[in-house]
Motif scaffolding. Structure first.
Motif, PDB file in Angstrom:
ATOM      1  N   MET A  44       0.838  -1.175   0.000  1.00  0.00           N
ATOM      2  CA  MET A  44       0.000   0.000   0.000  1.00  0.00           C
ATOM      3  C   MET A  44       0.889   1.246   0.000  1.00  0.00           C
ATOM      4  O   MET A  44       1.836   1.338   0.763  1.00  0.00           O
ATOM      5  N   ARG A  45       0.570   2.227  -0.840  1.00  0.00           N
ATOM      6  CA  ARG A  45       1.326   3.467  -0.931  1.00  0.00           C
ATOM      7  C   ARG A  45       0.908   4.417   0.185  1.00  0.00           C
ATOM      8  O   ARG A  45      -0.247   4.471   0.575  1.00  0.00           O
ATOM      9  N   THR A  46       1.858   5.182   0.672  1.00  0.00           N
ATOM     10  CA  THR A  46       1.543   6.193   1.679  1.00  0.00           C
ATOM     11  C   THR A  46       1.910   7.559   1.140  1.00  0.00           C
ATOM     12  O   THR A  46       2.749   7.693   0.251  1.00  0.00           O
ATOM     13  N   SER A  47       1.285   8.564   1.688  1.00  0.00           N
ATOM     14  CA  SER A  47       1.593   9.941   1.285  1.00  0.00           C
ATOM     15  C   SER A  47       2.907  10.360   1.898  1.00  0.00           C
ATOM     16  O   SER A  47       3.234   9.954   3.018  1.00  0.00           O
ATOM     17  N   PRO A  48       3.651  11.192   1.196  1.00  0.00           N
ATOM     18  CA  PRO A  48       4.902  11.683   1.780  1.00  0.00           C
ATOM     19  C   PRO A  48       4.598  12.582   2.972  1.00  0.00           C
ATOM     20  O   PRO A  48       3.571  13.249   3.028  1.00  0.00           O
ATOM     21  N   SER A  49       5.486  12.589   3.925  1.00  0.00           N
ATOM     22  CA  SER A  49       5.319  13.408   5.116  1.00  0.00           C
ATOM     23  C   SER A  49       5.532  14.869   4.774  1.00  0.00           C
ATOM     24  O   SER A  49       6.396  15.216   3.974  1.00  0.00           O
ATOM     25  N   MET A  50       4.753  15.765   5.403  1.00  0.00           N
ATOM     26  CA  MET A  50       4.992  17.193   5.221  1.00  0.00           C
ATOM     27  C   MET A  50       6.016  17.703   6.227  1.00  0.00           C
ATOM     28  O   MET A  50       6.408  18.850   6.203  1.00  0.00           O
ATOM     29  N   VAL A  51       6.473  16.831   7.122  1.00  0.00           N
ATOM     30  CA  VAL A  51       7.497  17.198   8.085  1.00  0.00           C
ATOM     31  C   VAL A  51       8.847  17.216   7.385  1.00  0.00           C
ATOM     32  O   VAL A  51       9.217  16.252   6.732  1.00  0.00           O
ATOM     33  N   PRO A  52       9.576  18.324   7.485  1.00  0.00           N
ATOM     34  CA  PRO A  52      10.862  18.396   6.778  1.00  0.00           C
ATOM     35  C   PRO A  52      11.858  17.373   7.298  1.00  0.00           C
ATOM     36  O   PRO A  52      11.839  17.016   8.467  1.00  0.00           O
ATOM     37  N   HIS A  53      12.720  16.927   6.399  1.00  0.00           N
ATOM     38  CA  HIS A  53      13.739  15.954   6.782  1.00  0.00           C
ATOM     39  C   HIS A  53      14.929  16.622   7.452  1.00  0.00           C
ATOM     40  O   HIS A  53      15.738  15.969   8.081  1.00  0.00           O
ATOM     41  N   VAL A  54      15.036  17.930   7.289  1.00  0.00           N
ATOM     42  CA  VAL A  54      16.114  18.668   7.936  1.00  0.00           C
ATOM     43  C   VAL A  54      15.832  18.660   9.430  1.00  0.00           C
ATOM     44  O   VAL A  54      14.735  18.999   9.865  1.00  0.00           O
ATOM     45  N   GLY A  55      16.823  18.281  10.221  1.00  0.00           N
ATOM     46  CA  GLY A  55      16.641  18.089  11.650  1.00  0.00           C
ATOM     47  C   GLY A  55      15.979  19.208  12.413  1.00  0.00           C
ATOM     48  O   GLY A  55      14.899  19.052  12.951  1.00  0.00           O
ATOM     49  N   ASP A  56      16.593  20.344  12.471  1.00  0.00           N
ATOM     50  CA  ASP A  56      16.092  21.425  13.317  1.00  0.00           C
ATOM     51  C   ASP A  56      15.805  22.651  12.458  1.00  0.00           C
ATOM     52  O   ASP A  56      16.579  23.584  12.405  1.00  0.00           O
ATOM     53  N   GLN A  57      14.679  22.613  11.769  1.00  0.00           N
ATOM     54  CA  GLN A  57      14.323  23.690  10.846  1.00  0.00           C
ATOM     55  C   GLN A  57      12.948  24.234  11.183  1.00  0.00           C
ATOM     56  O   GLN A  57      12.007  23.481  11.376  1.00  0.00           O
ATOM     57  N   ASP A  58      12.825  25.561  11.247  1.00  0.00           N
ATOM     58  CA  ASP A  58      11.514  26.179  11.359  1.00  0.00           C
ATOM     59  C   ASP A  58      10.881  26.134   9.980  1.00  0.00           C
ATOM     60  O   ASP A  58      11.513  26.477   8.984  1.00  0.00           O
ATOM     61  N   THR A  59       9.640  25.689   9.914  1.00  0.00           N
ATOM     62  CA  THR A  59       8.923  25.552   8.663  1.00  0.00           C
ATOM     63  C   THR A  59       7.742  26.514   8.670  1.00  0.00           C
ATOM     64  O   THR A  59       7.011  26.590   9.660  1.00  0.00           O
ATOM     65  N   TYR A  60       7.560  27.250   7.570  1.00  0.00           N
ATOM     66  CA  TYR A  60       6.493  28.242   7.453  1.00  0.00           C
ATOM     67  C   TYR A  60       5.518  27.812   6.373  1.00  0.00           C
ATOM     68  O   TYR A  60       5.929  27.458   5.268  1.00  0.00           O
ATOM     69  N   LEU A  61       4.219  27.846   6.691  1.00  0.00           N
ATOM     70  CA  LEU A  61       3.172  27.495   5.747  1.00  0.00           C
ATOM     71  C   LEU A  61       2.203  28.671   5.618  1.00  0.00           C
ATOM     72  O   LEU A  61       1.895  29.345   6.604  1.00  0.00           O
ATOM     73  N   VAL A  62       1.697  28.882   4.403  1.00  0.00           N
ATOM     74  CA  VAL A  62       0.829  30.016   4.116  1.00  0.00           C
ATOM     75  C   VAL A  62      -0.579  29.540   3.768  1.00  0.00           C
ATOM     76  O   VAL A  62      -0.749  28.679   2.895  1.00  0.00           O
ATOM     77  N   LEU A  63      -1.576  30.129   4.437  1.00  0.00           N
ATOM     78  CA  LEU A  63      -2.965  29.915   4.076  1.00  0.00           C
ATOM     79  C   LEU A  63      -3.313  31.002   3.069  1.00  0.00           C
ATOM     80  O   LEU A  63      -3.265  32.198   3.381  1.00  0.00           O
ATOM     81  N   ASP A  64      -3.617  30.593   1.847  1.00  0.00           N
ATOM     82  CA  ASP A  64      -3.873  31.531   0.757  1.00  0.00           C
ATOM     83  C   ASP A  64      -5.356  31.478   0.406  1.00  0.00           C
ATOM     84  O   ASP A  64      -5.944  30.399   0.324  1.00  0.00           O
ATOM     85  N   ASP A  65      -5.965  32.638   0.207  1.00  0.00           N
ATOM     86  CA  ASP A  65      -7.371  32.732  -0.158  1.00  0.00           C
ATOM     87  C   ASP A  65      -7.475  32.945  -1.665  1.00  0.00           C
ATOM     88  O   ASP A  65      -7.075  33.990  -2.173  1.00  0.00           O
ATOM     89  N   PHE A  66      -8.007  31.948  -2.362  1.00  0.00           N
ATOM     90  CA  PHE A  66      -8.132  32.017  -3.806  1.00  0.00           C
ATOM     91  C   PHE A  66      -9.460  32.634  -4.235  1.00  0.00           C
ATOM     92  O   PHE A  66      -9.723  32.809  -5.409  1.00  0.00           O
ATOM     93  N   GLY A  67     -10.313  32.941  -3.251  1.00  0.00           N
ATOM     94  CA  GLY A  67     -11.575  33.614  -3.527  1.00  0.00           C
ATOM     95  C   GLY A  67     -12.628  32.716  -4.137  1.00  0.00           C
ATOM     96  O   GLY A  67     -12.365  31.587  -4.543  1.00  0.00           O
ATOM     97  N   GLY A  68     -13.834  33.255  -4.161  1.00  0.00           N
ATOM     98  CA  GLY A  68     -14.959  32.585  -4.806  1.00  0.00           C
ATOM     99  C   GLY A  68     -15.117  31.129  -4.474  1.00  0.00           C
ATOM    100  O   GLY A  68     -15.018  30.713  -3.332  1.00  0.00           O
ATOM    101  N   ARG A  69     -15.334  30.339  -5.492  1.00  0.00           N
ATOM    102  CA  ARG A  69     -15.584  28.915  -5.275  1.00  0.00           C
ATOM    103  C   ARG A  69     -14.333  28.134  -4.926  1.00  0.00           C
ATOM    104  O   ARG A  69     -14.399  26.983  -4.528  1.00  0.00           O
ATOM    105  N   PHE A  70     -13.153  28.720  -5.111  1.00  0.00           N
ATOM    106  CA  PHE A  70     -11.912  28.013  -4.806  1.00  0.00           C
ATOM    107  C   PHE A  70     -11.579  28.050  -3.325  1.00  0.00           C
ATOM    108  O   PHE A  70     -10.954  27.146  -2.804  1.00  0.00           O
ATOM    109  N   GLY A  71     -11.937  29.110  -2.636  1.00  0.00           N
ATOM    110  CA  GLY A  71     -11.752  29.206  -1.195  1.00  0.00           C
ATOM    111  C   GLY A  71     -10.296  29.299  -0.755  1.00  0.00           C
ATOM    112  O   GLY A  71      -9.424  29.717  -1.508  1.00  0.00           O
ATOM    113  N   ARG A  72     -10.051  28.879   0.466  1.00  0.00           N
ATOM    114  CA  ARG A  72      -8.725  28.952   1.071  1.00  0.00           C
ATOM    115  C   ARG A  72      -8.052  27.582   1.074  1.00  0.00           C
ATOM    116  O   ARG A  72      -8.720  26.560   1.204  1.00  0.00           O
TER     117      ARG A  72
END
Length: 104
Positions: free
Chosen positions: A1-29
């Motif tokens: 069975m295939r698994t999804s790749p982890s979103m956790v970075p492989h770099v040991g001690d790294q601050d990771t930043y993620l952005v919530l983007d609003d595409f508007g209308g029917r696309f949403g955030r």
């Protein structure tokens, strides 16, 4: 069975930043996908000034090695405001983001 790749970075001690983007209308955030090497603070700031995000509304940071996560929206907005002078043109998306962050 295939698994999804982890979103956790492989770099040991790294601050990771993620952005919530609003595409508007029917696309949403949506949380924007990023290459693992493109989730650091400096790259995030550069990408925001380059207009890579259409309407950023929230930014979160986390560090799995240190065991923390937090909303850094206002911190990033403050940094963007401090760097305005270094750029000839500031994208409208950044101006809206900074204004909205400071109304929170």
């Amino acid at each position: 069975m295939r698994t999804s790749p982890s979103m956790v970075p492989h770099v040991g001690d790294q601050d990771t930043y993620l952005v919530l983007d609003d595409f508007g209308g029917r696309f949403g955030r949506a949380w924007r996908e990023s290459d693992e090497e493109s989730t650091d603070r400096e790259t995030l700031i550069r990408d925001l000034f380059a207009g890579e995000y259409s309407n950023p509304v929230r930014i979160v940071a986390f560090n799995t090695a240190e065991g923390w996560s937090r909303d850094v929206t206002v911190d990033i907005a403050d940094e963007l405001r401090r760097q305005y002078a270094e750029y000839d043109e500031v994208p409208t998306s950044v101006l809206r983001f900074v204004e909205a962050a400071h109304r929170r």
